[in-house]
Design an enzyme around this catalytic site. Structure first.
Site, PDB file in Angstrom:
ATOM      1  CG  HIS A 267      -1.699  -1.164   1.298  1.00 23.37           C
ATOM      2  ND1 HIS A 267      -2.497  -1.879   0.355  1.00 23.37           N
ATOM      3  CD2 HIS A 267      -1.175  -2.258   2.692  1.00 23.37           C
ATOM      4  CE1 HIS A 267      -2.613  -2.795   0.512  1.00 23.37           C
ATOM      5  NE2 HIS A 267      -2.058  -3.354   2.308  1.00 23.37           N
ATOM      6  CB  CYS A 268       2.146   3.457  -1.792  1.00 25.41           C
ATOM      7  SG  CYS A 268       2.481   2.927  -2.969  1.00 25.41           S
TER       8      CYS A 268
END
Ligand SMILES: Cc1ncc(COP(=O)(O)O)c(C=O)c1O
Length: 352
Positions: free
Chosen positions: A309-310
Protein backbone atom coordinates in the site's frame (compact mmCIF):
# COMPACT_ATOMS: atom_id res chain seq x y z
CA UNK A 1 -30.09 10.36 -5.44
CA UNK A 2 -31.10 9.12 -1.97
CA UNK A 3 -30.25 11.79 0.58
CA UNK A 4 -31.01 12.31 4.25
CA UNK A 5 -29.17 15.53 4.92
CA UNK A 6 -30.47 16.27 8.41
CA UNK A 7 -29.27 13.07 10.14
CA UNK A 8 -25.93 11.36 9.69
CA UNK A 9 -27.30 8.29 7.90
CA UNK A 10 -27.37 7.23 4.30
CA UNK A 11 -28.98 4.54 2.18
CA UNK A 12 -26.03 2.81 0.52
CA UNK A 13 -28.27 0.53 -1.58
CA UNK A 14 -30.04 3.52 -3.10
CA UNK A 15 -26.77 5.38 -3.57
CA UNK A 16 -25.36 2.46 -5.59
CA UNK A 17 -27.89 3.24 -8.31
CA UNK A 18 -25.92 6.46 -8.99
CA UNK A 19 -22.75 4.45 -9.74
CA UNK A 20 -22.84 2.77 -13.19
CA UNK A 21 -19.84 0.55 -12.35
CA UNK A 22 -22.13 -1.68 -10.28
CA UNK A 23 -24.32 -2.51 -13.28
CA UNK A 24 -21.90 -5.18 -14.54
CA UNK A 25 -21.01 -8.69 -13.40
CA UNK A 26 -17.40 -9.74 -12.72
CA UNK A 27 -16.76 -13.46 -13.35
CA UNK A 28 -20.54 -13.77 -13.41
CA UNK A 29 -20.95 -12.23 -9.93
CA UNK A 30 -22.03 -8.77 -8.77
CA UNK A 31 -19.06 -6.49 -8.17
CA UNK A 32 -18.06 -6.07 -4.50
CA UNK A 33 -15.66 -3.15 -4.81
CA UNK A 34 -13.62 -3.03 -1.59
CA UNK A 35 -10.73 -0.89 -2.84
CA UNK A 36 -12.08 2.64 -2.45
CA UNK A 37 -9.00 3.69 -0.47
CA UNK A 38 -6.99 3.41 -3.70
CA UNK A 39 -9.56 5.20 -5.85
CA UNK A 40 -13.28 5.62 -5.41
CA UNK A 41 -15.93 4.90 -8.04
CA UNK A 42 -17.70 7.80 -9.74
CA UNK A 43 -21.41 8.69 -9.75
CA UNK A 44 -23.14 9.41 -13.08
CA UNK A 45 -23.75 13.02 -11.93
CA UNK A 46 -20.00 13.61 -12.05
CA UNK A 47 -19.52 11.91 -15.42
CA UNK A 48 -22.41 13.89 -16.90
CA UNK A 49 -20.91 17.17 -15.68
CA UNK A 50 -17.66 16.28 -17.46
CA UNK A 51 -19.42 15.18 -20.66
CA UNK A 52 -21.54 18.32 -20.61
CA UNK A 53 -18.43 20.48 -20.22
CA UNK A 54 -16.75 18.80 -23.21
CA UNK A 55 -19.98 18.98 -25.25
CA UNK A 56 -20.90 22.60 -24.62
CA UNK A 57 -18.09 24.62 -23.02
CA UNK A 58 -14.68 23.25 -23.99
CA UNK A 59 -11.94 25.78 -24.83
CA UNK A 60 -8.65 26.76 -23.24
CA UNK A 61 -9.17 28.87 -20.12
CA UNK A 62 -7.85 32.33 -19.25
CA UNK A 63 -6.72 32.95 -22.84
CA UNK A 64 -9.63 33.59 -25.16
CA UNK A 65 -12.10 36.45 -25.29
CA UNK A 66 -14.82 34.44 -27.02
CA UNK A 67 -17.88 32.80 -25.48
CA UNK A 68 -16.53 29.29 -25.06
CA UNK A 69 -13.29 30.45 -23.45
CA UNK A 70 -15.27 32.55 -21.02
CA UNK A 71 -17.61 29.65 -20.24
CA UNK A 72 -14.69 27.29 -19.69
CA UNK A 73 -12.94 29.80 -17.44
CA UNK A 74 -16.11 30.31 -15.40
CA UNK A 75 -16.54 26.53 -15.05
CA UNK A 76 -12.94 26.08 -13.87
CA UNK A 77 -13.11 28.96 -11.41
CA UNK A 78 -16.50 27.79 -10.15
CA UNK A 79 -14.94 24.40 -9.41
CA UNK A 80 -12.02 26.12 -7.67
CA UNK A 81 -14.45 27.93 -5.37
CA UNK A 82 -16.25 24.66 -4.56
CA UNK A 83 -12.94 23.10 -3.53
CA UNK A 84 -12.08 26.18 -1.45
CA UNK A 85 -15.40 25.96 0.39
CA UNK A 86 -14.94 22.22 0.99
CA UNK A 87 -11.41 22.71 2.34
CA UNK A 88 -12.45 25.82 4.30
CA UNK A 89 -9.45 27.61 2.76
CA UNK A 90 -9.34 31.37 3.40
CA UNK A 91 -8.53 32.33 -0.20
CA UNK A 92 -9.45 30.77 -3.52
CA UNK A 93 -5.90 31.44 -4.74
CA UNK A 94 -4.71 28.70 -2.42
CA UNK A 95 -6.47 26.08 -4.57
CA UNK A 96 -4.11 24.69 -7.22
CA UNK A 97 -5.32 21.98 -9.59
CA UNK A 98 -2.73 19.24 -10.16
CA UNK A 99 -3.04 15.65 -11.32
CA UNK A 100 -2.90 13.82 -8.00
CA UNK A 101 -1.82 13.91 -4.37
CA UNK A 102 1.72 12.77 -5.18
CA UNK A 103 2.24 15.66 -7.59
CA UNK A 104 0.72 18.10 -5.08
CA UNK A 105 3.02 17.06 -2.23
CA UNK A 106 6.08 17.10 -4.49
CA UNK A 107 5.11 20.59 -5.64
CA UNK A 108 4.91 21.88 -2.06
CA UNK A 109 8.04 20.05 -0.94
CA UNK A 110 10.15 21.35 -3.84
CA UNK A 111 8.74 24.86 -4.24
CA UNK A 112 8.49 25.72 -0.56
CA UNK A 113 10.96 23.31 1.00
CA UNK A 114 13.97 24.09 -1.18
CA UNK A 115 13.92 27.76 -0.19
CA UNK A 116 12.67 27.51 3.39
CA UNK A 117 14.45 24.53 4.95
CA UNK A 118 18.02 24.29 6.16
CA UNK A 119 20.33 22.94 8.87
CA UNK A 120 18.75 23.07 12.35
CA UNK A 121 15.24 22.63 10.92
CA UNK A 122 13.21 19.48 11.44
CA UNK A 123 10.74 17.90 9.03
CA UNK A 124 8.30 15.55 10.78
CA UNK A 125 6.18 12.86 9.12
CA UNK A 126 4.67 9.75 10.72
CA UNK A 127 5.37 6.05 10.40
CA UNK A 128 1.87 5.69 8.93
CA UNK A 129 2.53 7.85 5.88
CA UNK A 130 2.02 6.81 2.28
CA UNK A 131 5.28 7.03 0.28
CA UNK A 132 3.94 10.14 -1.47
CA UNK A 133 4.04 12.00 1.87
CA UNK A 134 7.25 10.40 3.08
CA UNK A 135 9.71 10.29 0.20
CA UNK A 136 9.50 13.94 -1.03
CA UNK A 137 10.02 15.26 2.51
CA UNK A 138 12.83 12.84 3.25
CA UNK A 139 14.50 13.84 -0.02
CA UNK A 140 14.09 17.61 0.42
CA UNK A 141 15.33 17.38 4.01
CA UNK A 142 18.42 15.59 2.72
CA UNK A 143 18.98 18.17 -0.03
CA UNK A 144 18.64 21.16 2.32
CA UNK A 145 20.50 19.78 5.37
CA UNK A 146 17.35 19.69 7.51
CA UNK A 147 16.70 16.76 9.86
CA UNK A 148 13.94 14.29 9.13
CA UNK A 149 11.98 12.27 11.71
CA UNK A 150 8.90 10.06 11.78
CA UNK A 151 6.44 10.04 14.70
CA UNK A 152 6.40 6.38 15.82
CA UNK A 153 3.23 4.32 16.17
CA UNK A 154 2.10 2.17 19.10
CA UNK A 155 0.91 -1.43 19.05
CA UNK A 156 -2.58 -0.40 17.87
CA UNK A 157 -1.20 1.49 14.87
CA UNK A 158 -1.87 4.91 16.44
CA UNK A 159 0.59 7.79 16.72
CA UNK A 160 2.67 7.82 19.92
CA UNK A 161 2.16 11.51 20.73
CA UNK A 162 4.31 11.34 23.87
CA UNK A 163 7.33 11.31 21.54
CA UNK A 164 6.58 14.78 20.11
CA UNK A 165 8.29 17.02 22.62
CA UNK A 166 11.47 14.97 22.50
CA UNK A 167 11.50 15.29 18.69
CA UNK A 168 11.39 19.08 18.93
CA UNK A 169 13.77 19.47 21.87
CA UNK A 170 16.87 20.44 19.91
CA UNK A 171 15.52 21.45 16.50
CA UNK A 172 13.08 23.89 14.91
CA UNK A 173 10.03 22.01 13.62
CA UNK A 174 9.33 23.55 10.21
CA UNK A 175 7.05 20.94 8.61
CA UNK A 176 4.61 18.43 10.05
CA UNK A 177 3.31 16.32 7.16
CA UNK A 178 0.70 13.81 8.31
CA UNK A 179 -2.39 12.35 6.66
CA UNK A 180 -5.78 12.49 8.38
CA UNK A 181 -6.38 8.77 7.83
CA UNK A 182 -3.87 5.95 7.35
CA UNK A 183 -4.55 4.36 3.97
CA UNK A 184 -3.24 1.04 5.28
CA UNK A 185 -4.80 0.73 8.72
CA UNK A 186 -7.64 3.26 8.69
CA UNK A 187 -6.22 4.96 11.81
CA UNK A 188 -7.72 8.44 12.23
CA UNK A 189 -4.85 10.70 13.23
CA UNK A 190 -5.28 13.51 15.81
CA UNK A 191 -4.39 16.20 13.26
CA UNK A 192 -5.90 18.99 15.35
CA UNK A 193 -3.57 18.13 18.22
CA UNK A 194 -0.65 17.84 15.84
CA UNK A 195 -1.51 21.20 14.28
CA UNK A 196 -1.71 22.88 17.65
CA UNK A 197 1.63 21.36 18.64
CA UNK A 198 3.29 22.43 15.40
CA UNK A 199 2.03 26.03 15.67
CA UNK A 200 3.30 26.39 19.38
CA UNK A 201 6.55 25.25 18.06
CA UNK A 202 6.87 27.51 15.06
CA UNK A 203 4.97 29.73 12.68
CA UNK A 204 5.42 29.82 8.94
CA UNK A 205 3.91 32.44 6.72
CA UNK A 206 3.66 32.57 2.97
CA UNK A 207 5.80 35.21 1.37
CA UNK A 208 3.33 37.95 0.54
CA UNK A 209 4.90 38.64 -2.85
CA UNK A 210 3.72 35.25 -4.11
CA UNK A 211 0.03 36.08 -3.58
CA UNK A 212 -0.48 38.02 -6.79
CA UNK A 213 0.70 35.09 -8.91
CA UNK A 214 -1.36 32.37 -7.32
CA UNK A 215 -2.87 30.01 -8.38
CA UNK A 216 -1.77 30.26 -12.01
CA UNK A 217 1.96 30.13 -11.48
CA UNK A 218 1.56 26.54 -10.33
CA UNK A 219 -0.87 25.63 -13.12
CA UNK A 220 1.36 26.13 -16.13
CA UNK A 221 0.01 24.95 -19.48
CA UNK A 222 -3.46 23.64 -20.26
CA UNK A 223 -5.34 23.08 -17.02
CA UNK A 224 -7.19 19.83 -16.20
CA UNK A 225 -10.46 21.66 -16.91
CA UNK A 226 -13.01 18.88 -17.32
CA UNK A 227 -11.45 17.08 -14.36
CA UNK A 228 -11.91 20.21 -12.23
CA UNK A 229 -15.53 20.49 -13.39
CA UNK A 230 -16.04 16.81 -12.52
CA UNK A 231 -14.43 17.43 -9.12
CA UNK A 232 -16.88 20.29 -8.53
CA UNK A 233 -19.81 18.00 -9.40
CA UNK A 234 -18.41 15.31 -7.09
CA UNK A 235 -18.23 17.84 -4.25
CA UNK A 236 -21.89 18.79 -4.86
CA UNK A 237 -22.79 15.10 -4.78
CA UNK A 238 -20.93 14.42 -1.53
CA UNK A 239 -22.31 17.55 0.12
CA UNK A 240 -25.84 16.41 -0.77
CA UNK A 241 -25.27 12.98 0.79
CA UNK A 242 -23.53 14.59 3.78
CA UNK A 243 -19.98 14.05 5.01
CA UNK A 244 -21.17 13.16 8.51
CA UNK A 245 -23.46 10.49 7.09
CA UNK A 246 -20.59 9.07 5.04
CA UNK A 247 -18.30 9.04 8.07
CA UNK A 248 -20.94 7.31 10.21
CA UNK A 249 -21.56 4.76 7.45
CA UNK A 250 -17.82 4.00 7.22
CA UNK A 251 -17.57 3.57 11.00
CA UNK A 252 -20.52 1.19 10.98
CA UNK A 253 -18.99 -0.88 8.19
CA UNK A 254 -15.57 -0.93 9.87
CA UNK A 255 -17.16 -2.22 13.11
CA UNK A 256 -19.15 -4.84 11.20
CA UNK A 257 -16.10 -5.91 9.18
CA UNK A 258 -13.82 -6.21 12.23
CA UNK A 259 -16.44 -8.40 13.95
CA UNK A 260 -17.00 -10.64 10.93
CA UNK A 261 -13.33 -10.90 9.97
CA UNK A 262 -12.43 -12.10 13.47
CA UNK A 263 -14.36 -15.31 12.60
CA UNK A 264 -11.93 -16.21 9.78
CA UNK A 265 -9.42 -18.94 10.77
CA UNK A 266 -5.77 -17.86 10.90
CA UNK A 267 -6.50 -14.15 10.54
CA UNK A 268 -4.39 -11.32 12.00
CA UNK A 269 -6.09 -7.91 12.04
CA UNK A 270 -4.01 -4.72 12.14
CA UNK A 271 -4.89 -1.26 13.40
CA UNK A 272 -7.02 0.45 16.03
CA UNK A 273 -10.56 -0.40 17.24
CA UNK A 274 -13.47 0.48 14.94
CA UNK A 275 -14.40 3.70 16.75
CA UNK A 276 -10.98 5.18 16.02
CA UNK A 277 -10.65 4.17 12.37
CA UNK A 278 -12.18 5.01 9.01
CA UNK A 279 -13.61 2.41 6.62
CA UNK A 280 -10.37 0.50 6.09
CA UNK A 281 -9.32 -2.93 7.40
CA UNK A 282 -5.93 -4.55 6.89
CA UNK A 283 -5.28 -8.18 7.65
CA UNK A 284 -3.24 -11.29 6.88
CA UNK A 285 -4.19 -14.95 6.85
CA UNK A 286 -1.50 -17.17 8.22
CA UNK A 287 0.39 -19.06 5.53
CA UNK A 288 -1.24 -17.35 2.52
CA UNK A 289 0.34 -14.52 0.55
CA UNK A 290 -2.00 -11.51 0.19
CA UNK A 291 -1.78 -11.67 -3.61
CA UNK A 292 -3.13 -15.24 -3.55
CA UNK A 293 -5.95 -14.19 -1.24
CA UNK A 294 -6.87 -11.31 -3.56
CA UNK A 295 -6.90 -13.63 -6.57
CA UNK A 296 -9.23 -16.13 -4.94
CA UNK A 297 -11.57 -13.27 -3.98
CA UNK A 298 -11.48 -11.83 -7.49
CA UNK A 299 -12.94 -15.08 -8.84
CA UNK A 300 -16.02 -14.27 -6.75
CA UNK A 301 -16.19 -10.66 -7.94
CA UNK A 302 -14.71 -9.29 -4.68
CA UNK A 303 -12.03 -6.64 -5.33
CA UNK A 304 -9.56 -5.95 -2.51
CA UNK A 305 -6.01 -4.59 -2.44
CA UNK A 306 -2.97 -6.74 -1.65
CA UNK A 307 0.53 -5.38 -1.17
CA UNK A 308 2.45 -2.83 0.86
CA UNK A 309 0.00 0.00 0.00
CA UNK A 310 2.97 2.32 -0.65
CA UNK A 311 3.64 2.30 3.12
CA UNK A 312 6.81 0.27 3.45
CA UNK A 313 7.99 1.99 6.68
CA UNK A 314 4.68 0.95 8.25
CA UNK A 315 4.92 -2.60 6.89
CA UNK A 316 8.42 -2.86 8.40
CA UNK A 317 7.01 -1.72 11.74
CA UNK A 318 4.22 -4.32 11.52
CA UNK A 319 6.85 -6.94 10.64
CA UNK A 320 5.21 -7.96 7.35
CA UNK A 321 5.98 -7.43 3.66
CA UNK A 322 2.35 -6.93 2.69
CA UNK A 323 -1.25 -7.08 3.90
CA UNK A 324 -4.70 -7.57 2.44
CA UNK A 325 -6.76 -4.39 2.59
CA UNK A 326 -10.51 -3.97 2.21
CA UNK A 327 -11.80 -0.41 2.15
CA UNK A 328 -15.34 0.92 2.20
CA UNK A 329 -17.17 3.98 1.02
CA UNK A 330 -20.67 5.43 0.78
CA UNK A 331 -21.86 2.78 -1.68
CA UNK A 332 -20.51 -0.23 0.30
CA UNK A 333 -23.12 -2.57 1.77
CA UNK A 334 -22.72 -5.20 4.55
CA UNK A 335 -23.46 -8.02 2.05
CA UNK A 336 -20.16 -7.21 0.37
CA UNK A 337 -18.35 -7.72 3.67
CA UNK A 338 -20.19 -11.04 4.10
CA UNK A 339 -18.96 -12.04 0.63
CA UNK A 340 -15.43 -11.00 1.62
CA UNK A 341 -15.60 -13.24 4.71
CA UNK A 342 -16.96 -16.17 2.68
CA UNK A 343 -14.16 -15.69 0.13
CA UNK A 344 -11.55 -15.65 2.89
CA UNK A 345 -12.87 -18.89 4.34
CA UNK A 346 -12.64 -20.37 0.85
CA UNK A 347 -9.04 -19.11 0.44
CA UNK A 348 -8.14 -20.61 3.82
CA UNK A 349 -9.61 -23.98 2.80
CA UNK A 350 -7.98 -23.98 -0.63
CA UNK A 351 -4.53 -22.64 0.21
CA UNK A 352 -3.56 -23.84 3.70
C1 LIG B 1 -2.91 8.27 1.99
C2 LIG B 1 -2.55 8.42 0.54
N1 LIG B 1 -1.78 9.45 0.16
C3 LIG B 1 -1.43 9.62 -1.12
C4 LIG B 1 -1.84 8.74 -2.11
C5 LIG B 1 -1.40 8.98 -3.51
O1 LIG B 1 -2.45 9.53 -4.19
P1 LIG B 1 -2.34 9.94 -5.73
O2 LIG B 1 -2.52 8.69 -6.51
O3 LIG B 1 -3.48 10.90 -5.90
O4 LIG B 1 -1.02 10.56 -5.97
C6 LIG B 1 -2.65 7.65 -1.77
C7 LIG B 1 -3.11 6.71 -2.80
O5 LIG B 1 -3.81 5.75 -2.55
C8 LIG B 1 -3.01 7.49 -0.41
O6 LIG B 1 -3.77 6.45 -0.04
Amino acid sequence: MAVQASTPTLDARAIRADFPIFEQLIHGKPLAFLDSAASSQKPHQMMEAMTDFYSTSYANVHRGVYVLAERATAALENAREKVRALMNAPDVREIIFVRNATEAINLVAYSWGMSNLGPGDLVVVSELEHHSNFVPWQYIAGRTGADFAAIPIDGCGELALDSLDELARTRRVKVVACGLVSNSLGTINPVERLGAWAHMISSVRLDKTTWGELPHKFEAGTAPMAEAVGFGAAIDYLNAVGFEAIEAHEHELAAYALGRLAEVPGITLYGPPAERRAGIVSFNIEGIHPHDVAQVLDMDGVAIRAGHHCCQPLMAKLGVAATNRASFYLYTIPDEIDRLVEGLRKAHKLLT
